[in-house]
Design an enzyme around this catalytic site. Structure first.
Site, PDB file in Angstrom:
ATOM      1  N   ASP A 137       6.515   2.861   8.599  1.00 17.96           N
ATOM      2  CA  ASP A 137       5.093   2.530   8.597  1.00 17.96           C
ATOM      3  C   ASP A 137       4.851   1.535   9.724  1.00 17.96           C
ATOM      4  O   ASP A 137       5.729   0.725  10.040  1.00 17.96           O
ATOM      5  CB  ASP A 137       4.681   1.911   7.265  1.00 17.96           C
ATOM      6  CG  ASP A 137       4.688   2.916   6.120  1.00 17.96           C
ATOM      7  OD1 ASP A 137       4.410   4.113   6.379  1.00 17.96           O
ATOM      8  OD2 ASP A 137       4.950   2.520   4.978  1.00 17.96           O
ATOM      9  N   ASP A 188       0.129   9.204   6.547  1.00 11.67           N
ATOM     10  CA  ASP A 188      -0.817   8.678   5.561  1.00 11.67           C
ATOM     11  C   ASP A 188      -2.254   8.965   5.990  1.00 11.67           C
ATOM     12  O   ASP A 188      -3.106   9.291   5.158  1.00 11.67           O
ATOM     13  CB  ASP A 188      -0.612   7.173   5.377  1.00 11.67           C
ATOM     14  CG  ASP A 188       0.790   6.830   4.895  1.00 11.67           C
ATOM     15  OD1 ASP A 188       1.384   7.646   4.169  1.00 11.67           O
ATOM     16  OD2 ASP A 188       1.286   5.747   5.256  1.00 11.67           O
TER      17      ASP A 188
END
Length: 171
Positions: free
Chosen positions: A125, A143
């Site tokens: 991330d 995402d």
């Protein structure tokens, strides 16, 4: 199979591949060029890049589970679900184009994160938004694909419901 169906399938496959590709390319760049927890300001302090590895699910949920259970819950079951989704998209004949696009975004994002879990043991991330009154966790392009896919479903559902209500009021 009709030409229209073949073109639709090719288009949907390209959207799916583009989502996975964008996710994986961005993660590879971040893995190679950004240090862990390095904070790179992209737009003032509103949009920053910070590399972290998430070995759980959303917001690290499940990261403390035993490895076998974590693999089953975070990789095995989602992989089966995503495979079912791909099959559904390509075998179902009466699915709308908007639903196909929404599914392509959601499934592409899902595959991007599952690939990371299986190959790298965690999900990379790196994006963070802080508008003061609204702040996100650290996320990635997979995402974003998932959120765009779900948003498209909600928009389609809203307009379908409004159209349905307006059709009922005519009678």
């Amino acid at each position: 199979m009709s030409k229209k169906r073949i073109l639709t399938n090719i288009s949907i496959l390209l959207v799916l591949i583009a989502n996975i590709g964008c996710d994986q390319i961005s993660k590879n760049i971040v893995r190679e060029k950004v240090d862990y927890y390095e904070n790179i300001s992209l737009i003032s302090n509103y949009f920053t890049l910070t590399k972290v590895e998430n070995d759980g699910a959303f917001l690290s949920l499940g990261s403390s589970l035993p490895e076998t259970i974590k693999f089953i819950l975070l990789s095995g079951i989602p992989l089966i679900t995503l495979a079912f989704g791909v099959g559904y998209m390509f075998l179902r004949k009466n699915i709308s184009l908007m639903s196909m696009i929404a599914l392509s975004f959601a499934i592409g994002g899902g595959f991007g994160n599952i690939y990371d879990r299986i190959v790298h043991g965690s999900v990379t991330d790196f994006l963070h938004i802080d508008l003061g009154f609204i702040q996100t966790g650290i996320f990635n392009m997979a995402d974003v694909s998932l959120v765009v896919g779900m948003a498209l479903f909600f928009v389609q559902s809203f307009f379908n419901q409004r159209h349905s209500i307006s059709q009922e009021s005519k009678y």
